[in-house]
Write a protein that holds these residues in place. Structure first.
Motif, PDB file in Angstrom:
ATOM      1  N   VAL A 131       0.743  -1.148   0.015  1.00  0.00           N
ATOM      2  CA  VAL A 131      -0.183  -0.154  -0.076  1.00  0.00           C
ATOM      3  C   VAL A 131       0.984   1.215   0.208  1.00  0.00           C
ATOM      4  N   GLN A 132       2.153   1.246   0.652  1.00  0.00           N
ATOM      5  CA  GLN A 132       2.875   2.439   0.712  1.00  0.00           C
ATOM      6  C   GLN A 132       3.419   2.660  -0.446  1.00  0.00           C
ATOM      7  N   THR A 133       3.760   1.822  -1.323  1.00  0.00           N
ATOM      8  CA  THR A 133       4.088   2.119  -2.872  1.00  0.00           C
ATOM      9  C   THR A 133       3.159   2.851  -3.706  1.00  0.00           C
ATOM     10  N   LEU A 134       2.088   2.324  -3.585  1.00  0.00           N
ATOM     11  CA  LEU A 134       0.698   2.730  -4.092  1.00  0.00           C
ATOM     12  C   LEU A 134       0.523   4.434  -3.540  1.00  0.00           C
ATOM     13  N   HIS A 135       0.760   4.426  -2.477  1.00  0.00           N
ATOM     14  CA  HIS A 135       0.346   5.877  -1.851  1.00  0.00           C
ATOM     15  C   HIS A 135       1.513   6.944  -2.419  1.00  0.00           C
ATOM     16  N   TYR A 136       2.828   6.232  -2.581  1.00  0.00           N
ATOM     17  CA  TYR A 136       3.764   7.010  -2.981  1.00  0.00           C
ATOM     18  C   TYR A 136       3.617   7.574  -4.377  1.00  0.00           C
ATOM     19  N   TYR A 137       3.238   6.582  -5.307  1.00  0.00           N
ATOM     20  CA  TYR A 137       2.919   6.613  -6.594  1.00  0.00           C
ATOM     21  C   TYR A 137       1.928   8.008  -6.639  1.00  0.00           C
ATOM     22  N   ASP A 138       0.797   8.022  -5.887  1.00  0.00           N
ATOM     23  CA  ASP A 138      -0.234   9.019  -5.615  1.00  0.00           C
ATOM     24  C   ASP A 138       0.382  10.292  -5.255  1.00  0.00           C
ATOM     25  N   LYS A 139       1.236  10.203  -4.264  1.00  0.00           N
ATOM     26  CA  LYS A 139       1.884  11.566  -3.817  1.00  0.00           C
ATOM     27  C   LYS A 139       2.819  12.062  -4.911  1.00  0.00           C
ATOM     28  N   ILE A 140       3.358  11.499  -5.814  1.00  0.00           N
ATOM     29  CA  ILE A 140       4.298  12.006  -6.765  1.00  0.00           C
ATOM     30  C   ILE A 140       3.467  12.469  -7.962  1.00  0.00           C
ATOM     31  N   GLY A 141       2.418  11.846  -8.155  1.00  0.00           N
ATOM     32  CA  GLY A 141       1.682  12.056  -9.423  1.00  0.00           C
ATOM     33  C   GLY A 141       1.645  11.133 -10.464  1.00  0.00           C
ATOM     34  N   LEU A 142       2.378   9.974 -10.069  1.00  0.00           N
ATOM     35  CA  LEU A 142       2.727   9.063 -11.249  1.00  0.00           C
ATOM     36  C   LEU A 142       1.343   8.300 -11.608  1.00  0.00           C
ATOM     37  N   PHE A 143       0.915   7.821 -10.437  1.00  0.00           N
ATOM     38  CA  PHE A 143      -0.379   6.782 -10.647  1.00  0.00           C
ATOM     39  C   PHE A 143      -1.489   7.320  -9.552  1.00  0.00           C
ATOM     40  N   CYS A 144      -2.532   7.944 -10.032  1.00  0.00           N
ATOM     41  CA  CYS A 144      -3.346   8.423  -8.878  1.00  0.00           C
ATOM     42  C   CYS A 144      -4.949   7.975  -9.072  1.00  0.00           C
ATOM     43  N   PRO A 145      -5.401   7.567  -7.994  1.00  0.00           N
ATOM     44  CA  PRO A 145      -6.880   7.049  -7.924  1.00  0.00           C
ATOM     45  C   PRO A 145      -7.712   7.954  -8.581  1.00  0.00           C
ATOM     46  N   GLN A 146      -8.793   7.337  -9.348  1.00  0.00           N
ATOM     47  CA  GLN A 146      -9.803   8.349  -9.894  1.00  0.00           C
ATOM     48  C   GLN A 146     -10.920   8.749  -8.978  1.00  0.00           C
ATOM     49  N   MET A 147     -10.974   7.903  -7.706  1.00  0.00           N
ATOM     50  CA  MET A 147     -11.980   8.513  -6.714  1.00  0.00           C
ATOM     51  C   MET A 147     -11.210   8.696  -5.537  1.00  0.00           C
ATOM     52  N   ARG A 148     -11.680   9.654  -4.817  1.00  0.00           N
ATOM     53  CA  ARG A 148     -10.961   9.744  -3.543  1.00  0.00           C
ATOM     54  C   ARG A 148     -12.274  10.397  -2.604  1.00  0.00           C
ATOM     55  N   ASN A 149     -12.587   9.646  -1.362  1.00  0.00           N
ATOM     56  CA  ASN A 149     -13.469  10.256  -0.519  1.00  0.00           C
ATOM     57  C   ASN A 149     -13.198  11.433   0.346  1.00  0.00           C
ATOM     58  N   PRO A 150     -13.771  12.469  -0.043  1.00  0.00           N
ATOM     59  CA  PRO A 150     -13.425  13.806   0.802  1.00  0.00           C
ATOM     60  C   PRO A 150     -13.528  13.730   2.114  1.00  0.00           C
ATOM     61  N   GLU A 151     -14.250  12.876   2.599  1.00  0.00           N
ATOM     62  CA  GLU A 151     -14.424  12.913   4.215  1.00  0.00           C
ATOM     63  C   GLU A 151     -13.227  12.021   4.810  1.00  0.00           C
ATOM     64  N   THR A 152     -13.187  10.657   4.301  1.00  0.00           N
ATOM     65  CA  THR A 152     -12.360   9.508   4.899  1.00  0.00           C
ATOM     66  C   THR A 152     -10.934   9.530   4.060  1.00  0.00           C
ATOM     67  N   GLY A 153     -10.863  10.139   2.859  1.00  0.00           N
ATOM     68  CA  GLY A 153      -9.710  10.293   2.066  1.00  0.00           C
ATOM     69  C   GLY A 153      -9.282   9.000   1.391  1.00  0.00           C
ATOM     70  N   ARG A 154     -10.226   7.906   1.322  1.00  0.00           N
ATOM     71  CA  ARG A 154      -9.992   6.429   1.206  1.00  0.00           C
ATOM     72  C   ARG A 154      -9.870   6.670  -0.145  1.00  0.00           C
ATOM     73  N   ARG A 155      -8.930   6.034  -1.050  1.00  0.00           N
ATOM     74  CA  ARG A 155      -8.771   5.870  -2.635  1.00  0.00           C
ATOM     75  C   ARG A 155      -9.422   4.842  -2.979  1.00  0.00           C
ATOM     76  N   LYS A 156      -9.852   5.004  -4.445  1.00  0.00           N
ATOM     77  CA  LYS A 156     -10.320   4.052  -5.356  1.00  0.00           C
ATOM     78  C   LYS A 156      -9.936   4.082  -6.820  1.00  0.00           C
ATOM     79  N   TYR A 157      -9.447   3.257  -7.228  1.00  0.00           N
ATOM     80  CA  TYR A 157      -8.978   3.122  -8.743  1.00  0.00           C
ATOM     81  C   TYR A 157     -10.180   2.441  -9.504  1.00  0.00           C
ATOM     82  N   LYS A 158     -10.509   3.176 -10.775  1.00  0.00           N
ATOM     83  CA  LYS A 158     -11.047   2.570 -11.754  1.00  0.00           C
ATOM     84  C   LYS A 158     -10.483   1.361 -12.238  1.00  0.00           C
ATOM     85  N   PHE A 159     -11.148   0.404 -12.555  1.00  0.00           N
ATOM     86  CA  PHE A 159     -10.567  -0.904 -12.890  1.00  0.00           C
ATOM     87  C   PHE A 159      -9.686  -0.807 -14.148  1.00  0.00           C
ATOM     88  N   ASP A 160     -10.099  -0.096 -15.076  1.00  0.00           N
ATOM     89  CA  ASP A 160      -9.184   0.108 -16.329  1.00  0.00           C
ATOM     90  C   ASP A 160      -7.755   0.669 -16.022  1.00  0.00           C
TER      91      ASP A 160
END
Length: 256
Positions: free
Chosen positions: A18-47
């Motif tokens: 999980v830490q690797t995916l969080h890092y990819y998100d942080k540097i803008g390399l691979f970001c989830p398409q959905m993020r819950n504004p209240e909980t911050g939980r990330r979700k990726y679209k399947f494609d």
């Protein structure tokens, strides 16, 4: 198939934590398409798995993350084919260098095993050697910057008030036949064949000059080369206690 994947599910699918995916998100390399504004939980679209698969592919090829980012933004068949050709050439060059280093390590290991299998005698003996090859290094000031110092047995040359170094690459105690020379990236020089006075020095390198002087004094009746060649057998790479260092001292006997 689910339309969206959590960070944990995406990581499990690709063997990433999980830490690797969080890092990819942080540097803008691979970001989830959905993020819950209240909980911050990330979700990726399947494609998005196809983009992550591309990232994993490039990482397995050895590309740093910044190069991965550039590639993701400029993909095309032509660009990809050129990229793969360049990477293949780089990997082949790296493989050849690793094989050269491996050969050097095996020769050093063989040298150590053969020398340590000897009975290190006291006193001085006369021994005949064939021509041997070494890579000249120079003074101690540059010794530790040279790769050959780390991969080959070390030779120290003592001549009057001078001391300089080389890396031993070819000789019978390196598992090489006379005249055989491994592929090395640097030019080599020869230690002349002939008869040598040979002794083994136990202890610190600081005491070697006095040992050499003793050898020369005890054999003043012989015509000796002004050069003394010494080979590190047990040194700082394999022994913690300097009192246990063993160095082979060789002085060529010249024809009168």
């Amino acid at each position: 198939m689910k339309a969206y994947l959590t960070v944990g599910e995406m990581g499990q699918m690709f063997g990433l934590n999980v830490q690797t995916l969080h890092y990819y998100d942080k540097i803008g390399l691979f970001c989830p398409q959905m993020r819950n504004p209240e909980t911050g939980r990330r979700k990726y679209k399947f494609d998005q798995i196809y983009q992550l698969a591309t990232i994993r592919y490039l990482r397995k090829l050895g590309y740093p993350l910044e190069d991965v980012r550039v590639y993701l933004n400029s993909r095309s068949p032509v660009h990809t084919m050129q990229l793969l050709k360049e990477r293949s050439a780089a990997l082949r060059a790296q493989w050849q260098e690793l094989m050269r280093i491996d050969e050097a390590i095996l020769r050093k290991l063989q040298f150590m095993e053969k020398k340590q299998g000897q009975i290190f005698w006291d006193g001085v003996r006369r021994v005949t050697f064939p021509e041997r090859q070494y890579i000249p290094i120079g003074s101690e000031e540059i010794l530790y910057m040279k790769d050959s110092f780390y991969f080959y047995p070390t030779i120290a040359f003592y001549e009057k008030n001078l001391k300089y170094f080389g890396a031993y690459v070819s000789g019978p105690d390196m598992g090489a036949e006379e005249g055989e020379l491994p592929e090395v990236s640097e030019s080599t020089m020869a230690i002349p064949k002939g008869d040598y006075l040979v002794a083994f020095h136990r202890g610190s390198y600081d005491e070697i000059p006095s040992h050499i002087a003793q050898m020369r004094g005890e054999h003043a009746d012989l015509c000796l080369s002004p050069l003394t060649v010494t080979f590190n057998i047990i040194d700082q790479f394999v022994e913690n206690n300097v009192d246990n260092y063993i160095t082979e001292l060789q002085i060529q006997i010249l024809e009168p």
